[in-house]
Motif scaffolding. Sequence first.
Motif, PDB file in Angstrom:
ATOM      1  N   GLU A 178      12.995  92.722  23.062  1.00 41.71           N
ATOM      2  CA  GLU A 178      12.403  94.039  22.778  1.00 41.71           C
ATOM      3  C   GLU A 178      10.973  94.040  23.319  1.00 41.71           C
ATOM      4  N   MET A 179      10.660  95.075  24.109  1.00 42.98           N
ATOM      5  CA  MET A 179       9.297  95.168  24.637  1.00 42.98           C
ATOM      6  C   MET A 179       8.351  95.528  23.504  1.00 42.98           C
ATOM      7  N   ILE A 180       7.308  94.698  23.296  1.00 42.23           N
ATOM      8  CA  ILE A 180       6.363  95.008  22.214  1.00 42.23           C
ATOM      9  C   ILE A 180       5.070  95.616  22.743  1.00 42.23           C
ATOM     10  N   LYS A 181       4.778  95.364  24.009  1.00 42.69           N
ATOM     11  CA  LYS A 181       3.741  96.124  24.717  1.00 42.69           C
ATOM     12  C   LYS A 181       3.961  95.894  26.204  1.00 42.69           C
ATOM     13  N   ASP A 182       3.165  96.524  27.038  1.00 39.58           N
ATOM     14  CA  ASP A 182       3.375  96.408  28.484  1.00 39.58           C
ATOM     15  C   ASP A 182       3.545  94.955  28.910  1.00 39.58           C
ATOM     16  N   ASP A 183       4.637  94.658  29.585  1.00 36.65           N
ATOM     17  CA  ASP A 183       4.897  93.343  30.173  1.00 36.65           C
ATOM     18  C   ASP A 183       5.078  92.219  29.153  1.00 36.65           C
ATOM     19  N   LEU A 184       5.257  92.553  27.872  1.00 37.57           N
ATOM     20  CA  LEU A 184       5.425  91.522  26.844  1.00 37.57           C
ATOM     21  C   LEU A 184       6.655  91.832  25.990  1.00 37.57           C
ATOM     22  N   CYS A 244       9.480  83.224  16.484  1.00 36.73           N
ATOM     23  CA  CYS A 244       9.078  84.146  17.535  1.00 36.73           C
ATOM     24  C   CYS A 244       8.833  83.406  18.849  1.00 36.73           C
ATOM     25  N   VAL A 245       9.462  83.883  19.908  1.00 37.59           N
ATOM     26  CA  VAL A 245       9.146  83.446  21.273  1.00 37.59           C
ATOM     27  C   VAL A 245       8.889  84.707  22.085  1.00 37.59           C
ATOM     28  N   LEU A 246       7.813  84.702  22.847  1.00 40.02           N
ATOM     29  CA  LEU A 246       7.477  85.856  23.670  1.00 40.02           C
ATOM     30  C   LEU A 246       7.777  85.558  25.136  1.00 40.02           C
ATOM     31  N   ALA A 247       8.158  86.591  25.874  1.00 38.88           N
ATOM     32  CA  ALA A 247       8.321  86.490  27.324  1.00 38.88           C
ATOM     33  C   ALA A 247       7.289  87.422  27.949  1.00 38.88           C
ATOM     34  N   TYR A 248       6.549  86.882  28.907  1.00 41.55           N
ATOM     35  CA  TYR A 248       5.447  87.630  29.508  1.00 41.55           C
ATOM     36  C   TYR A 248       5.695  87.832  31.000  1.00 41.55           C
ATOM     37  N   LYS A 249       5.747  89.095  31.393  1.00 42.15           N
ATOM     38  CA  LYS A 249       5.901  89.425  32.811  1.00 42.15           C
ATOM     39  C   LYS A 249       4.514  89.320  33.445  1.00 42.15           C
ATOM     40  N   PHE A 250       4.271  88.188  34.083  1.00 50.40           N
ATOM     41  CA  PHE A 250       2.912  87.839  34.525  1.00 50.40           C
ATOM     42  C   PHE A 250       2.457  88.682  35.711  1.00 50.40           C
ATOM     43  N   LYS A 251       1.152  88.688  35.903  1.00 48.10           N
ATOM     44  CA  LYS A 251       0.555  89.380  37.051  1.00 48.10           C
ATOM     45  C   LYS A 251       0.258  88.338  38.136  1.00 48.10           C
ATOM     46  N   GLY A 252       0.769  88.569  39.319  1.00 50.49           N
ATOM     47  CA  GLY A 252       0.536  87.628  40.411  1.00 50.49           C
ATOM     48  C   GLY A 252       1.798  87.407  41.226  1.00 50.49           C
TER      49      GLY A 252
END
Length: 293
Positions: A178-184, A244-252
């Motif tokens: 579930e997206m909890i904020k932009d890219d996270l 809780c484990v988060l997935a982060y859509k990184f910048k780069g």
Amino acid sequence: MSFTVTKAVIPVAGLGTRVLPASKAIPKEMMPVVSKPLIEYGVEEAIEAGMDGMCIVTGRGKHSIMDHFDKNYELEHQISGTNKEELLYNIRETIEAANFTYIRQREMKGLGHAILTGRELVGDEPFAVVLADDLCVNEQQGVLAQMVALYKQFRCSIVAVQEVPEDETHKYGVISGEMIKDDLYRVDDMVEKPEQGTAPSNLAIIGRYILTPDIFELIENTEPGKGGEIQITDALLKQAQAGCVLAYKFKGKRFDCGSVEGYIEATNFCYENLYKKDAQKVELDKHSTKKEA
């Protein structure tokens, strides 16, 4: 538990079969991208993110990695006072900015097992995992620095993800959540190398992680999965279900340097965008070694 991430586990025991025969006698992590070995990019990224403990999980035939992050007295003596001396400044700074410790992975039992092997070096604190053959580039803020900032806020395990084409999801660990904020995203499912057409999303895990130390016990209790290996994704899924484990859509940008295609792309990109910016180094590389007047 500490809220700062000061250590990075860098597993380097793999055989690099996708880039044979180049990796037969040279560790794939030591293959040069322009004028620096792959692993040096990963170590620099970790240092930029505030880490000073490099915990390298090594294996047979990887002694050149230890040599690289050590002083070479003969070479230093030979080029001392010459026009080439400053070409070593960068690696000297890297060596002085961190402590390097090494431990052998006795059996090739997968990434989860490699991380578990690093437990002796990490202790009971959060840590990063850097897979050196994933070369990540962001000139403003490195991927690990982005993830450390998120860890300080959320204080749970974080995996870096990127969108990949649907016909490539079978090469990766893939998350859904579930997206909890932009890219996270808060992870609710994670599948290692799903069969084609069965992936829960197109968000693939790449070689950057921030893990909390309770992951070690979860890995210990994880049965071998895909390919008979202990998969980190299986342990992370347990962690996600329990907390809780988060997935982060990184910048780069990220290059898969474990493949020939990715390695060539990385070399071309780094040559054009990083190497050429250092005009003095470019000029020095054109000349033979000579004593300064």
